[in-house]
Design an enzyme around this catalytic site. Structure first.
Site, mmCIF file in Angstrom:
data_model
loop_
_atom_site.group_PDB
_atom_site.id
_atom_site.type_symbol
_atom_site.label_atom_id
_atom_site.label_comp_id
_atom_site.label_asym_id
_atom_site.label_seq_id
_atom_site.Cartn_x
_atom_site.Cartn_y
_atom_site.Cartn_z
ATOM 1 N N GLY A 96 45.724 109.189 75.578
ATOM 2 C CA GLY A 96 44.700 109.847 74.782
ATOM 3 C C GLY A 96 44.489 111.275 75.225
ATOM 4 N N GLY A 98 41.173 114.310 75.408
ATOM 5 C CA GLY A 98 39.761 114.592 75.251
ATOM 6 C C GLY A 98 39.500 116.079 75.302
ATOM 7 N N ASP A 264 27.161 109.798 77.830
ATOM 8 C CA ASP A 264 28.233 109.720 76.831
ATOM 9 C C ASP A 264 28.586 108.258 76.562
ATOM 10 O OD1 ASP A 264 29.986 110.771 75.000
ATOM 11 O OD2 ASP A 264 31.546 111.262 76.462
#
Length: 439
Positions: A96, A98, A264
């Site tokens: 991934g 970010g 978060d």
């Protein structure tokens, strides 16, 4: 002159005696004589000592524990941490990306070669590369009240938070953190001078993957319970939501007990392991409000889809964090007055809403814009919003609407003292988690 019972003198620590009777030369007196002087103190002074001890040791988020951890255990753990380098890893897939870095799957090289398949499985790791930026990391960044600026400081903050979580709770509620290192050479995906964080590979599936997937929340049933549950679809779905939210709130209770606010909390930051454990990841936005680390009164990090109306963990009028030792000593007052952990419980309420309302599983941007128009009154939004009239609330309404009631008490304004949004501890006491199912 009052006398102490026989044998009690021996139970009083000498160091406590020295602090309690500073005006005498302790070495020239016998222990029983010194303790006797303590007995002669004013009753208010006698009460003050245990109250001070209670405040320093037991009052959350634990001032004395925080001071010891920051100035002693934190430095010891840095010395004892395994020293990694680029040659220790091989990188395979990118998992991934970010705002502040890339995440890869990799393997510890030393476990390759003739290692068994089980050894190779255990050697799998997750590596997070911090994006390069020109701002770097300020020398005193983790020693004064300031929030991370740029990717490098966010990486430093995350490394600090992950190490603190590991020291405090082991591997129980967050991904298994192994350490961090600065790349000492340039190789495939590695660039000299860049910071890398390393975790043991436990899963590549997050709660977000399941929420976006087909048949949510029943698509998590087998991984959470090991088998398909009995009962109606509503009962099984409720059991899944209860399991997920219970684990989330239990973890938040622990984090808040040491002064951490994650800031978060969202499905993509909740890892689901193959044993059904839900673990928190991505601590770059986390604020340590016990020590005043990664916090500023006028700046914060947030995801607008899951952010509460206050947007900041503390009011803008709150002063900038002092030196860590002073921040720790004042932290119980801060938590009592402002309940900053409620920032996270709003986000947890959004997760509950997404799991229970199919239309919201694609995203919460429109919902957040609408709920603001109703002053964050979830019931008023449901009653009056044209958009809400088209949503399916049946999962939240079963069992006398306990899940809906919990959502209403999480997705609301914070308030400071009485009423308002639930804390993580209070949420776990809600009937949704303990009352028997009615169907």
């Amino acid at each position: 002159m009052p006398k102490l019972p026989d044998g009690l003198v021996a139970l009083v620590p000498t160091e406590m005696i020295r602090e309690a009777v500073p005006d005498v030369v302790v070495s020239s007196l016998k222990t029983d004589e010194i303790v006797q002087r303590i007995v002669e103190l004013d009753p208010l002074q006698q009460i003050g000592f245990p109250l001070l001890a209670f405040y320093l040791i037991l009052a959350e988020p634990g001032p004395l524990r925080g001071i010891l951890d920051f100035y002693v255990f934190n430095n010891v753990s840095k010395i004892l941490q395994r020293k990694f380098s680029v040659k220790d890893f091989s990188i395979s897939n990118r998992l991934g990306v970010g705002n502040f870095g890339y995440v890869f799957e990799g393997e510890l090289v030393q476990s390759k070669g003739n290692a068994s398949s089980e050894d190779r499985k255990n050697s799998r790791v997750v590596l997070k590369q911090t994006r390069a930026d020109t701002s770097g990391v300020r020398d005193d960044f983790l020693n004064r009240g300031t929030v991370a600026i740029g990717a490098a400081e966010t990486g430093a903050a995350e490394a600090y938070m992950c190490a603190l979580m590991r020291r405090s709770f082991g591997r129980s509620i967050s991904a298994d953190y192994l350490g961090s290192f600065i790349a000492d050479s340039t190789a495939r995906n590695f660039y000299i001078g860049q910071q890398w964080l390393v975790w043991k590979f436990e899963s590549d599936a997050t709660l977000g993957d399941f929420i976006r997937g087909k048949d949510c929340p029943l698509n998590m049933e087998e991984i959470l319970f090991g088998r398909e549950q009995r009962g109606s679809l509503e009962k099984r779905s409720t059991a899944v939501m209860r399991n997920v939210l219970k684990q989330v709130f239990q973890s938040l209770v622990k984090m808040h007990s040491i002064g951490l606010v994650h800031r978060d909390v969202k499905p993509s930051n909740l890892l689901i392991t193959n044993t059904g454990k839900i673990k928190f990841i991505d601590f770059g936005a986390t604020a340590d409000l016990r020590m005043g680390i990664n916090y500023s009164p006028d700046r914060g990090m947030l995801d607008p889809d899951y952010c509460p109306p206050e947007q900041l963990v503390l009011p803008k009028s709150f002063p900038r964090a002092p030196l860590p030792v002073l921040a720790a000593l004042l932290s119980p007052f801060l938590w009592l007055a402002y309940s900053p952990g409620k920032f996270d419980t709003y986000s947890a309420g959004c997760i509950l809403l997404q799991m229970g309302v199919p239309t919201l599983r694609g995203g919460l941007a429109n919902f957040q814009r609408e709920i603001e128009l109703y002053d964050y009154d979830l019931q008023a939004w449901r009653d009056d919003s044209p958009a809400a009239s088209r949503y399916d609330f049946s999962l939240l309404d079963c069992n006398r609407g306990r899940a809906w009631d919990l959502a209403c008490k999480l997705i609301c304004n914070r308030e400071r003292f009485i009423g308002g949004r639930l804390t993580a501890k209070a949420a776990l006491r809600h009937p949704f988690f303990w009352a028997p199912d009615l169907s």
